[in-house]
Design a protein around this motif. Structure first.
Motif: not given
Ligand SMILES: [Zn+2]
Length: 405
Positions: A7, A247, A249, A254, A308, A310
């Motif tokens: 992110s 992000c 993903a 976030h 996450c 990510c």
């Protein structure tokens, strides 16, 4: 498989806070330090929060402090200001507040607004590319208005903002789409779906949605027509209209945790662990003009457990909606927009009957729509009146979707 990029929020927090690495430990250390600085300042100046302790030993102790409510922002916002009136660049004020009848006011400094633009730049950087064109369908209301702040973020990413605002008719939006060929949309979720249903598959490629709840059927229909996954954003006036970004993903939003501490609480105000749904409570330690401690947002969501996919360890919020009372507009929308011919609809609860005005492409079965809505109308009768959509029609709601009474 190619690894997902982390992110963009992590890089932003690292830059803003001068960190080499953004992990849970450093984030929480920053939060506690900022919170203690705020408490000490409030004590020293005899501010709105002067009755609170001067410092806390741990973030867990935050849950021992009292809540701040909407009424405080309506009645005492000027006394809550942490900067001089001269430093205030923008004031946002509600027309009315449900409980007090007084307008809720929120203030921002130039630094607050710069933080907002930087969060937008991070969030939009996930889907906007240099040389592209982004249509912005939020209101443009002066130099520091929402639309202008988004436009500034789009420019910083090397793309061109197409400033359309939120009040055009479907025909006017379609004309702008054909003339300017934007690739990206920024606006409210149902507005995006209406546009895609009027203008057709492939008329836009990517979208960031914000400003209102996003029901599941609306997300699925938008994504099918766009051919790409949505990037939902969550923000509220109390956090500078910028709060949490999606992000690549696509696994929750976030939260800008260097400025906002989030808690989820149950109806009695007791904190809930990650994964459980409740009301979002925010402590906005990063706001210069009007920091709030344990503000009850009235928004209903949960914190997604764990890091996450990510790789970012910042907290992620799940889909957010208003705390339901009686029939819930998000649940109604979820059922209604599953009908492919529906362009927009508006709900009015009157005399115990939920009246639904619908704009359709002509192939929507009124009786089937009424029957579907009856199943989720909290025991109320439902009556549907539909009309075919015309180019001069526009969104049936000027702002957030709600049940009119
Ligand atoms: Zn992520």
């Amino acid at each position: 498989m190619k690894a997902l990029p982390r992110s963009r929020l992590d890089a932003l927090i690292a830059e803003q806070e001068g960190l080499a690495r953004v992990d849970r430990k450093t984030i929480e250390a920053i939060q506690l330090e900022k919170l203690n600085r705020l408490l000490a300042r409030e004590k020293a100046r005899g501010g709105f929060y002067r009755g609170l302790p001067e410092r806390l030993d741990s973030l867990a102790d935050l849950s021992t402090l009292p809540f701040t409510g909407e009424e405080d922002l309506a009645r005492r916002a000027a006394g809550m200001l942490l900067c001089s009136q001269g430093e205030v660049r923008r004031v946002l004020s509600d027309a009315t507040s449900g409980t007090t009848g007084t307008a809720k006011r929120v203030f921002y400094t130039e630094g607050d607004l710069e933080n907002t633009v930087r969060l937008y730049t991070a969030g939009l950087g996930e889907l906007i590319f240099p040389g592209g064109v982004t249509m912005i369908c939020f209101p443009f209301s002066g130099p520091f208005g929402l639309g202008e702040l988004i436009a500034e973020a789009v420019r910083r990413l090397g793309a061109r903002p197409l400033k359309l605002g939120s009040a055009l008719s479907y025909g006017e939006y379609r004309e702008a789409l054909e003339r300017e060929r934007p690739d990206t949309f920024v606006g409210m979720p149902v507005q995006l779906l209406s546009l895609l249903r009027v203008c057709g598959r492939g008329s836009l490629q990517r979208a960031l949605v914000s400003g209102d709840a996003c029901p599941g059927s609306v997300i699925r229909a938008c994504e099918a027509l766009l051919g790409s996954q949505l990037f939902p954003h969550y923000g509220s006036r109390e956090m500078g209209m910028a709060g949490a970004i999606t992000c690549r993903a696509h696994a929750g939003m976030h939260l800008r945790e260097n400025h906002v501490i989030a808690e989820i609480v149950d109806e009695r105000g007791v904190p809930l662990p990650p994964g459980e749904y409740g009301e979002l409570v925010i402590t906005t330690v990063g706001m210069e003009a009007l920091p709030l401690i344990r503000y009850r947002t009235g928004d209903y969501t949960r914190i997604l457990p764990g890091p996450c996919p990510c790789g970012s360890e910042t907290l992620r919020l799940d889909t957010v909606r208003r705390r339901p009372s009686g029939p819930d507009v998000t649940v109604l929308d979820d059922a209604a927009f599953a009908f492919e011919g529906l362009i927009d609809c508006r709900y009015t609860l009157s005399g115990g009957i939920l009246q639904v005005e619908a704009l359709t492409r002509g192939d929507t079965d009124e009786a089937a729509l009424a029957q579907r809505l009856r199943g989720v109308s909290d025991g109320h009768g439902v009556s549907v009146r539909s009309a075919p959509v015309h180019s001069e029609d526009r969104s049936l709601y000027a702002g957030k979707r709600c049940i009119l009474r």
